[in-house]
Design a protein around this motif. Structure first.
Motif, PDB file in Angstrom:
ATOM      1  N   LYS A  63      34.701  -5.303  45.226  1.00 20.59           N
ATOM      2  CA  LYS A  63      34.889  -3.872  45.443  1.00 20.59           C
ATOM      3  C   LYS A  63      35.934  -3.366  44.443  1.00 20.59           C
ATOM      4  CE  LYS A  63      34.510  -4.448  50.496  1.00 20.59           C
ATOM      5  NZ  LYS A  63      35.269  -4.292  51.753  1.00 20.59           N
ATOM      6  N   PRO A  64      35.741  -2.216  43.889  1.00 20.90           N
ATOM      7  CA  PRO A  64      34.530  -1.384  43.984  1.00 20.90           C
ATOM      8  C   PRO A  64      33.412  -1.989  43.138  1.00 20.90           C
ATOM      9  CG  PRO A  64      36.094  -0.409  42.453  1.00 20.90           C
ATOM     10  CD  PRO A  64      36.790  -1.607  43.040  1.00 20.90           C
ATOM     11  N   TRP A  65      32.191  -1.688  43.479  1.00 17.77           N
ATOM     12  CA  TRP A  65      31.035  -2.252  42.798  1.00 17.77           C
ATOM     13  C   TRP A  65      30.379  -1.231  41.864  1.00 17.77           C
ATOM     14  CZ3 TRP A  65      31.314  -1.261  48.041  1.00 17.77           C
ATOM     15  CH2 TRP A  65      30.623  -0.113  48.481  1.00 17.77           C
ATOM     16  N   ARG A  66      29.603  -1.741  40.988  1.00 15.01           N
ATOM     17  CA  ARG A  66      28.725  -0.876  40.170  1.00 15.01           C
ATOM     18  C   ARG A  66      27.357  -0.870  40.845  1.00 15.01           C
ATOM     19  NH1 ARG A  66      27.655  -3.170  35.483  1.00 15.01           N
ATOM     20  NH2 ARG A  66      28.590  -5.159  36.020  1.00 15.01           N
ATOM     21  N   ASN A  67      26.784   0.313  40.989  1.00 15.65           N
ATOM     22  CA  ASN A  67      25.529   0.439  41.746  1.00 15.65           C
ATOM     23  C   ASN A  67      24.401  -0.417  41.178  1.00 15.65           C
ATOM     24  OD1 ASN A  67      26.812   2.151  43.447  1.00 15.65           O
ATOM     25  ND2 ASN A  67      25.824   4.026  42.733  1.00 15.65           N
ATOM     26  N   GLU A  68      24.321  -0.483  39.842  1.00 14.27           N
ATOM     27  CA  GLU A  68      23.243  -1.260  39.224  1.00 14.27           C
ATOM     28  C   GLU A  68      23.385  -2.747  39.573  1.00 14.27           C
ATOM     29  OE1 GLU A  68      25.268   0.762  37.662  1.00 14.27           O
ATOM     30  OE2 GLU A  68      23.980   2.450  37.085  1.00 14.27           O
ATOM     31  N   ARG A  69      24.609  -3.238  39.476  1.00 16.84           N
ATOM     32  CA  ARG A  69      24.885  -4.644  39.803  1.00 16.84           C
ATOM     33  C   ARG A  69      24.622  -4.892  41.286  1.00 16.84           C
ATOM     34  NH1 ARG A  69      25.677 -10.069  40.252  1.00 16.84           N
ATOM     35  NH2 ARG A  69      27.707 -10.622  41.108  1.00 16.84           N
ATOM     36  N   LEU A  70      25.022  -3.961  42.148  1.00 15.81           N
ATOM     37  CA  LEU A  70      24.818  -4.095  43.583  1.00 15.81           C
ATOM     38  C   LEU A  70      23.331  -4.214  43.917  1.00 15.81           C
ATOM     39  CD1 LEU A  70      25.938  -3.881  46.550  1.00 15.81           C
ATOM     40  CD2 LEU A  70      25.546  -1.427  46.335  1.00 15.81           C
ATOM     41  N   LEU A  71      22.527  -3.312  43.372  1.00 14.01           N
ATOM     42  CA  LEU A  71      21.093  -3.306  43.674  1.00 14.01           C
ATOM     43  C   LEU A  71      20.402  -4.559  43.140  1.00 14.01           C
ATOM     44  CD1 LEU A  71      20.291   0.472  43.023  1.00 14.01           C
ATOM     45  CD2 LEU A  71      20.356  -0.695  45.239  1.00 14.01           C
ATOM     46  N   THR A  72      20.806  -4.988  41.954  1.00 19.19           N
ATOM     47  CA  THR A  72      20.214  -6.202  41.381  1.00 19.19           C
ATOM     48  C   THR A  72      20.531  -7.423  42.246  1.00 19.19           C
ATOM     49  OG1 THR A  72      20.420  -5.324  39.132  1.00 19.19           O
ATOM     50  CG2 THR A  72      20.164  -7.703  39.357  1.00 19.19           C
ATOM     51  N   THR A  73      21.770  -7.505  42.722  1.00 17.48           N
ATOM     52  CA  THR A  73      22.188  -8.622  43.566  1.00 17.48           C
ATOM     53  C   THR A  73      21.422  -8.618  44.884  1.00 17.48           C
ATOM     54  OG1 THR A  73      24.408  -8.564  42.587  1.00 17.48           O
ATOM     55  CG2 THR A  73      24.159  -9.715  44.694  1.00 17.48           C
ATOM     56  N   ILE A  74      21.266  -7.443  45.484  1.00 17.29           N
ATOM     57  CA  ILE A  74      20.563  -7.339  46.763  1.00 17.29           C
ATOM     58  C   ILE A  74      19.100  -7.741  46.606  1.00 17.29           C
ATOM     59  CG2 ILE A  74      19.702  -5.697  48.486  1.00 17.29           C
ATOM     60  CD1 ILE A  74      22.370  -4.235  48.242  1.00 17.29           C
ATOM     61  N   LYS A  75      18.444  -7.271  45.557  1.00 15.15           N
ATOM     62  CA  LYS A  75      17.022  -7.607  45.363  1.00 15.15           C
ATOM     63  C   LYS A  75      16.833  -9.106  45.142  1.00 15.15           C
ATOM     64  CE  LYS A  75      15.572  -3.046  43.774  1.00 15.15           C
ATOM     65  NZ  LYS A  75      15.061  -2.214  42.677  1.00 15.15           N
ATOM     66  N   ALA A  76      17.762  -9.726  44.409  1.00 15.91           N
ATOM     67  CA  ALA A  76      17.687 -11.177  44.215  1.00 15.91           C
ATOM     68  C   ALA A  76      17.917 -11.900  45.538  1.00 15.91           C
ATOM     69  CB  ALA A  76      18.727 -11.620  43.186  1.00 15.91           C
ATOM     70  N   GLY A  77      18.853 -11.381  46.336  1.00 12.97           N
ATOM     71  CA  GLY A  77      19.119 -11.970  47.645  1.00 12.97           C
ATOM     72  C   GLY A  77      17.924 -11.864  48.571  1.00 12.97           C
ATOM     73  N   LEU A  78      17.227 -10.737  48.535  1.00 14.64           N
ATOM     74  CA  LEU A  78      16.039 -10.554  49.369  1.00 14.64           C
ATOM     75  C   LEU A  78      14.941 -11.538  48.994  1.00 14.64           C
ATOM     76  CD1 LEU A  78      15.901  -6.645  49.546  1.00 14.64           C
ATOM     77  CD2 LEU A  78      16.343  -8.216  51.450  1.00 14.64           C
ATOM     78  N   GLU A  79      14.770 -11.774  47.700  1.00 11.26           N
ATOM     79  CA  GLU A  79      13.762 -12.737  47.252  1.00 11.26           C
ATOM     80  C   GLU A  79      14.085 -14.141  47.756  1.00 11.26           C
ATOM     81  OE1 GLU A  79      13.269 -12.584  43.052  1.00 11.26           O
ATOM     82  OE2 GLU A  79      12.545 -10.503  43.038  1.00 11.26           O
ATOM     83  N   LEU A  80      15.372 -14.497  47.710  1.00 13.32           N
ATOM     84  CA  LEU A  80      15.776 -15.820  48.174  1.00 13.32           C
ATOM     85  C   LEU A  80      15.581 -15.952  49.687  1.00 13.32           C
ATOM     86  CD1 LEU A  80      16.939 -18.569  47.568  1.00 13.32           C
ATOM     87  CD2 LEU A  80      19.245 -17.593  47.753  1.00 13.32           C
ATOM     88  N   SER A  81      15.916 -14.900  50.431  1.00 10.92           N
ATOM     89  CA  SER A  81      15.722 -14.926  51.880  1.00 10.92           C
ATOM     90  C   SER A  81      14.254 -15.093  52.232  1.00 10.92           C
ATOM     91  CB  SER A  81      16.259 -13.638  52.509  1.00 10.92           C
ATOM     92  OG  SER A  81      17.660 -13.604  52.463  1.00 10.92           O
ATOM     93  N   GLN A  82      13.395 -14.377  51.518  1.00 11.85           N
ATOM     94  CA  GLN A  82      11.957 -14.496  51.774  1.00 11.85           C
ATOM     95  C   GLN A  82      11.472 -15.913  51.475  1.00 11.85           C
ATOM     96  OE1 GLN A  82      10.378 -11.361  49.345  1.00 11.85           O
ATOM     97  NE2 GLN A  82      10.998  -9.731  50.761  1.00 11.85           N
ATOM     98  N   SER A  83      12.020 -16.511  50.418  1.00  9.13           N
ATOM     99  CA  SER A  83      11.641 -17.889  50.067  1.00  9.13           C
ATOM    100  C   SER A  83      12.071 -18.858  51.162  1.00  9.13           C
ATOM    101  CB  SER A  83      12.280 -18.293  48.736  1.00  9.13           C
ATOM    102  OG  SER A  83      11.815 -17.479  47.687  1.00  9.13           O
ATOM    103  N   ARG A  84      13.284 -18.672  51.674  1.00 11.91           N
ATOM    104  CA  ARG A  84      13.776 -19.541  52.750  1.00 11.91           C
ATOM    105  C   ARG A  84      12.890 -19.417  53.980  1.00 11.91           C
ATOM    106  NH1 ARG A  84      20.314 -18.377  52.820  1.00 11.91           N
ATOM    107  NH2 ARG A  84      20.890 -19.604  50.984  1.00 11.91           N
ATOM    108  N   LEU A 131      27.583   2.631  51.386  1.00 13.93           N
ATOM    109  CA  LEU A 131      26.483   1.684  51.235  1.00 13.93           C
ATOM    110  C   LEU A 131      25.226   2.164  51.948  1.00 13.93           C
ATOM    111  CD1 LEU A 131      28.332  -1.738  51.618  1.00 13.93           C
ATOM    112  CD2 LEU A 131      27.157  -0.886  49.580  1.00 13.93           C
ATOM    113  N   ARG A 132      25.378   2.738  53.135  1.00 18.51           N
ATOM    114  CA  ARG A 132      24.213   3.232  53.861  1.00 18.51           C
ATOM    115  C   ARG A 132      23.499   4.336  53.091  1.00 18.51           C
ATOM    116  NH1 ARG A 132      26.394   3.920  58.520  1.00 18.51           N
ATOM    117  NH2 ARG A 132      26.839   6.137  58.381  1.00 18.51           N
ATOM    118  N   LEU A 133      24.263   5.273  52.521  1.00 19.21           N
ATOM    119  CA  LEU A 133      23.657   6.367  51.751  1.00 19.21           C
ATOM    120  C   LEU A 133      22.936   5.845  50.510  1.00 19.21           C
ATOM    121  CD1 LEU A 133      26.505   9.052  51.977  1.00 19.21           C
ATOM    122  CD2 LEU A 133      24.272   9.109  53.108  1.00 19.21           C
ATOM    123  N   LEU A 134      23.559   4.883  49.831  1.00 13.18           N
ATOM    124  CA  LEU A 134      22.953   4.331  48.618  1.00 13.18           C
ATOM    125  C   LEU A 134      21.713   3.501  48.933  1.00 13.18           C
ATOM    126  CD1 LEU A 134      22.916   3.609  45.579  1.00 13.18           C
ATOM    127  CD2 LEU A 134      24.534   1.754  46.117  1.00 13.18           C
TER     128      LEU A 134
END
Length: 459
Positions: free
Chosen positions: A111-132, A21-24
Motif C-alpha cells: 500500500k498504496p498500490w498501482r491499479n494496473e499492478r493490483l488488477l494484474t495480480t488479482i487476475k493471476a491469483g484467480l487463475e491459480l485458484s481455479q487451477s487449485r 477496493l470495492r469501487l475499483l
C-alpha cells in the motif's frame, strides 16, 4: 465492459481501503465482499466459496510485524485450501513476503498500490485458484473412480429376442442426453446396461459415477450427493465434492432409486430441476451438467398409486424406460453366459482345461434362477471350485429346489426376527410360484413393501 465472474473477499481494518477496493474491483469482477473484522473470516468462508481473498497483514494500531495477518492466512489455508490469498501491507519487507508465500499466499501487494499492478495480480491469483479447485475436483473424481473400478463388471451377453430389444433401445438412447430408467429384478444386470449406455454416449470420455441409494443412510444423503463444506458437521474434516458435482460433464448412475424416502425424493427432484446443488454448510449453488441413469427393482408405478413414490420424480428420471428381462425369460442365453463365466473362473482358479458337459444344459435351462445372472455366476464359480475332473456335469451344480427345500426344512429353527421374516417371504413366494401380488396378499403386505423385503434379503 463485461465483468469477470469471480467472488473476491477483502479483509482490512481501514474503511477507506475497503471502500476504494470495492469501487475499483466492482467494475471488473462480478462480486466483491468487504469485511473490517478478521474474526468474521471463518463464518464467511463456511457460508460462501470465494475465488480469492485479499488479506491485510496488520489489524492492531501500531503493529507492523505482520504476525496477525500470518495467523489469519494459516486459518484461510486450513478452511479453504483451494482459495488463493493475496497479502496487503504498508510495511512490506522481503522476509515477510517470503514467509507469507511459504504459508500459502500467492502474492504480496504494498500500500498504496498501482491499479494496473493490483488488477494484474488479482487476475493471476484467480487463475491459480481455479487451477487449485480443478486439481481438487480431479482428485475427488479419481478417488471415486478408483472405488468404482473395484466393483464387479462383465460384458453384456445375450442373443435372445428379449435382449436384442434391450440392445436396440440402448443404441437409440445412448447418443442422446435423455434421462434413462432401467427396471429389472435383482441380478439382471442393470448396472451393466447403464455402463453400456455411457460407453456409447457423447460423454464416454468423461466419468461414470455410481451411487447405491439403498446403501446411503438418510442422514448422509445430502453430503454424499451434494457435498459439504469443512466443519458443516462433526466428521466434515475438509471440503468435499458430492457425487453430482464429481459426475458433472459425465454420467451419474443412481441405483436402487426406489428406496428413497419422500423427503429425499424432494431433494433429488430439486437438484434435477434446477441442475444445481448446494454443499451442506454452504449457501452458494453449484451448476451441474450430468447425464442421469437410474435403476430399481421396485414397482415404481404401484408405489405412486400407494403414495410412496412421487410421480413428478418418475417423470423426471424416465424420459426413456428400459425393462430388463429376468433370466427365466431368456433361457436361450444361459449357455452363452455359462461359457463366459466358465472361462472367467477357469482362468481365475487355474483350471484351464475345464469344459461343461452338454447333458448339464437342460438342468440349467429348466431352473428358475430367482437370483438371475448373479445367481448363475455364483453357481458356475462354485462348480469350478469344487470340480474334480475336467468336465462339469449336472451334479456339479448345486441348485436349490424351492418346493423340496421348504419341505425338508420345515419351520425355521430360530427366533431371530430378520431370519423369520426372510423365511416367511421365501415361503410365500414359493407357495405362489413367484406371483408377487398373491404372495404380498398372503403376507398382508403391499406389492411395494414385498419388493423392498425381497431386495433386502436378495430373494
Amino acid at each position: 465492459m463485461s465483468k469477470q465472474v469471480a467472488r473476491i473477499l477483502i479483509i482490512d481494518d481501514e474503511e477507506d481501503i475497503l471502500l476504494s477496493l470495492r469501487l475499483l474491483l466492482s467494475r471488473h469482477f462480478s462480486e466483491v465482499v468487504t469485511e473490517s473484522n478478521p474474526y468474521q473470516l471463518p463464518r464467511l468462508l463456511r457460508g460462501k466459496t470465494f475465488d480469492l481473498v485479499m488479506l491485510d497483514m496488520n489489524f492492531r494500531t501500531g503493529d507492523t510485524s505482520g504476525n496477525e495477518g500470518m495467523r489469519w492466512l494459516e486459518k484461510i489455508t486450513e478452511l479453504s485450501p483451494e482459495t488463493g490469498v493475496i497479502m496487503m501491507t504498508a510495511y512490506a519487507d522481503v522476509k515477510t513476503a517470503v514467509e507469507a508465500v511459504k504459508v500459502g499466499a500467492i502474492d504480496f501487494l504494498e500500500k498504496p498500490w498501482r491499479n494496473e499492478r493490483l488488477l494484474t495480480t488479482i487476475k493471476a491469483g484467480l487463475e491459480l485458484s481455479q487451477s487449485r479447485r480443478k486439481v481438487q475436483q480431479l482428485t475427488d473424481q479419481q478417488q471415486m473412480l478408483a472405488n468404482d473400478l473395484e466393483q464387479p463388471f462383465s460384458e453384456i451377453i445375450g442373443e435372445s429376442p428379449a435382449m436384442q430389444r434391450v440392445f436396440t433401445l440402448v443404441e437409440k438412447v445412448a447418443k442422446t442426453d435423455a434421462n434413462v430408467l432401467i427396471l429389472g429384478e435383482n441380478g439382471t444386470g442393470k448396472e451393466v446396461i447403464a455402463r453400456a449406455i455411457h460407453r456409447q454416449s457423447l460423454r464416454k470420455e468423461k466419468v461414470f459415477i455410481t451411487v447405491d441409494l439403498g446403501a446411503i443412510p438418510e442422514s448422509l444423503f445430502e453430503s454424499e450427493l451434494f457435498g459439504h463444506k469443512k466443519g458443516a458437521f462433526t466428521d466434515a474434516k475438509a471440503d468435499r465434492a458430492g457425487r453430482f458435482e464429481v459426475a458433472s460433464t459425465g454420467t451419474l448412475f443412481l441405483d436402487e432409486i426406489g428406496n428413497l424416502s419422500q423427503p429425499l425424493q424432494s431433494k433429488l427432484l430439486s437438484a434435477l430441476q434446477t441442475r444445481q446443488v448446494t454443499r451442506v454448510g454452504a449457501n452458494d449453488p453449484i451448476d451441474i451438467d450430468i447425464r442421469l441413469i437410474s435403476a430399481t427393482n421396485m414397482p415404481l408405478y404401484d408405489m405412486i398409486s400407494e403414495g410412496s413414490f412421487r410421480q413428478d420424480v418418475l417423470y423426471r428420471i424416465n424420459t426413456v424406460e428400459i425393462k430388463l428381462p429376468p433370466l427365466r425369460e431368456r433361457q436361450e442365453d444361459i449357455p452363452l453366459l455359462v461359457e463366459y463365466f466358465l472361462a472367467e473362473y477357469a482362468r481365475k482358479y487355474q483350471k484351464e482345461n475345464l469344459e461343461i458337459a452338454k447333458a448339464a444344459y437342460p438342468l440349467l435351462r429348466s431352473y428358475a434362477w430367482p437370483g438371475n445372472i448373479r445367481e448363475l455366476r455364483h453357481a458356475v464359480e462354485r462348480a469350478v471350485i469344487l470340480a474334480d475332473g475336467n468336465q462339469l456335469t449336472a451334479s456339479d451344480f448345486i441348485l436349490q429346489s424351492p418346493s423340496a427345500n421348504s419341505k425338508s426344512k420345515g419351520e425355521p429353527h430360530t427366533v431371530n426376527l430378520e431370519e423369520l421374516e426372510r423365511w416367511a417371504v421365501q415361503k410365500a413366494l414359493t407357495k405362489n410360484a413367484g406371483n408377487i401380488s398373491k404372495a404380498a396378499e398372503d403376507l398382508g403386505l403391499t406389492r411395494a413393501a414385498l419388493y423392498r423385503r425381497m431386495a433386502k434379503y436378495e430373494l
